[in-house]
Design a protein around this motif. Structure first.
Motif, PDB file in Angstrom:
ATOM      1  N   ALA A   1       2.097 -10.154  13.364  1.00 41.90           N
ATOM      2  CA  ALA A   1       1.256  -9.657  12.271  1.00 41.90           C
ATOM      3  C   ALA A   1       1.966  -8.531  11.538  1.00 41.90           C
ATOM      4  O   ALA A   1       2.416  -7.573  12.167  1.00 41.90           O
ATOM      5  N   VAL A   2       2.083  -8.668  10.225  1.00 35.71           N
ATOM      6  CA  VAL A   2       2.613  -7.582   9.395  1.00 35.71           C
ATOM      7  C   VAL A   2       1.639  -6.415   9.438  1.00 35.71           C
ATOM      8  O   VAL A   2       2.024  -5.259   9.640  1.00 35.71           O
ATOM      9  N   ALA A   3       0.363  -6.721   9.231  1.00 30.86           N
ATOM     10  CA  ALA A   3      -0.697  -5.707   9.247  1.00 30.86           C
ATOM     11  C   ALA A   3      -1.959  -6.347   9.785  1.00 30.86           C
ATOM     12  O   ALA A   3      -2.423  -7.356   9.236  1.00 30.86           O
ATOM     13  N   LYS A   4      -2.489  -5.796  10.843  1.00 29.41           N
ATOM     14  CA  LYS A   4      -3.655  -6.364  11.508  1.00 29.41           C
ATOM     15  C   LYS A   4      -4.934  -5.764  10.949  1.00 29.41           C
ATOM     16  O   LYS A   4      -5.175  -4.566  11.050  1.00 29.41           O
TER      17      LYS A   4
ATOM     18  N   ASP B   1      -5.942 -10.369   8.191  1.00 28.17           N
ATOM     19  CA  ASP B   1      -4.663 -10.009   8.767  1.00 28.17           C
ATOM     20  C   ASP B   1      -3.569 -10.568   7.848  1.00 28.17           C
ATOM     21  O   ASP B   1      -3.668 -11.710   7.389  1.00 28.17           O
TER      22      ASP B   1
ATOM     23  N   SER C   1       5.659  -4.587  12.635  1.00 31.06           N
ATOM     24  CA  SER C   1       4.414  -4.305  11.920  1.00 31.06           C
ATOM     25  C   SER C   1       4.692  -3.209  10.899  1.00 31.06           C
ATOM     26  O   SER C   1       5.577  -2.381  11.098  1.00 31.06           O
TER      27      SER C   1
END
Length: 334
Positions: A110-113, A263, A287
């Motif tokens: 995930a890059v950004a959750k 996400d 991340s």
């Protein structure tokens, strides 16, 4: 005995001569491999695409692209193996492409959750004047008229271009709420449409637009100051995604935005990942904080569009963390 010593010495020299090559192979597990990388048509996703591209290159991979693609074209390509990966997946928004993805690709890491918000914003002046709470207020004649900039009798909404996941979701919301006679979704190029809306706002006109975070739009028209998030509907009988809570920049709390917080994730071809465990490990570990993406998006909108330099600076700033990711990726390749 001298012969034995000479043999041992020769073996030692040979081992030393080989050690840099072995170290190089370990440091560059991607040497000789090309990664066919894509990036989204929305430029707010290019920053993290470039970060991942540069990290892959540090592992020795040659990155082809990133090639800019719409979501449907990418997901078809990655499932077939024509593309290897991108880091611009938005889920659950992109669940509509899940059956295609499952034919040969997967979400990994995930890059950004969470925290990636989506919804509709209205200028505060209009909210105060008309008491706007949700999209359904645009069924009122006086509200439609106030937001009708092209004279078609409908309120103008800056929406999403064809091919974007949000275009499908907005169309579903318009249908669910029976807003076809009340709102005109503008599906032209998003950046140009938003620039036009911002200019209209600065001229004293009312504006209604869809956006997401992180995005430069919320830097130009700040929620809580210039605009407010509104609800998609206040009708509790209409099924909607889970509302956002604690959002002080919305007209209500909880705020039924019509979209679930997403996400931002990488999606990659499974066969490619199986052949390149270093890539899989890298995607699992990397991340990027949403505020960092937001800051770059804002800078880019103000004219600083050197994404390669911005990504390189981010990598250098987070060197300790990045070195850990690369170390684990190299270890996975052994």
């Amino acid at each position: 005995m001298p012969h034995l010593l000479r043999s041992l010495t020769a073996a030692a020299v040979f081992a030393v001569a080989l050690s840099p090559m072995a170290g190089s192979a370990q440091e560059q597990p991607g040497e000789g491999v090309t990664v066919k990388m894509a990036q989204a048509t929305w430029d707010t996703g290019w920053f993290h695409s470039e970060i991942y591209s540069q990290l892959l290159q540090k592992l020795g991979y040659k990155v082809q692209g990133p090639t800019t693609l719409d979501a449907p074209a990418f997901y078809q390509s990655v499932a077939q193996g024509d593309m290897d990966l991108w880091v611009n997946g938005w889920f659950p928004l992109h669940n509509t492409y899940k059956s295609t993805i499952d034919q040969g690709a997967e979400i990994v890491g995930a890059v950004a959750k969470g925290g990636a918000l989506q919804g509709f914003l209205v200028d505060k002046a209009a909210i105060d004047e008309f008491g706007i709470k949700s999209l359904e207020d645009f069924k009122r004649d006086e509200v439609k008229k106030a937001f009708d900039r092209n004279g078609d009798g409908k309120a103008d909404l800056v929406a999403c271009p064809p091919g974007w996941g949000c275009e499908v979701r907005i169309a579903d919301i318009m249908k669910e709420l029976k807003l076809g006679d009340s709102i005109n979704p503008i599906k032209a190029g998003y950046s140009a449409s938003m620039a036009d809306a911002i200019a209209a706002y600065q001229s004293g006109e009312h504006v209604l637009f869809y956006t997401w975070t992180p995005n430069w739009t919320v830097n130009e028209l700040k929620p809580g100051k210039d605009v407010m998030w509104i609800e998609a509907t206040t009708n509790k009988d209409i099924k909607m995604p889970k509302p956002a809570t604690g959002l002080k920049t919305c007209v209500a709390d909880p705020c039924t935005m019509g979209f679930q917080a997403n996400d931002i994730v990488p999606v990659a071809n499974t066969a490619f990942l199986d052949k390149n465990p270093a890539v899989r490990k890298l995607l699992e570990e990397v991340s990027i904080p949403l505020p960092d993406i937001y800051a770059q998006n804002s800078a880019m909108n103000k004219g600083d569009d050197d994404v390669k330099a911005q990504a390189a600076a981010w990598i250098e700033k987070h060197k300790d963390e990045v070195d850990g990711w690369l170390k684990d990726a190299r270890a996975a390749a052994k």
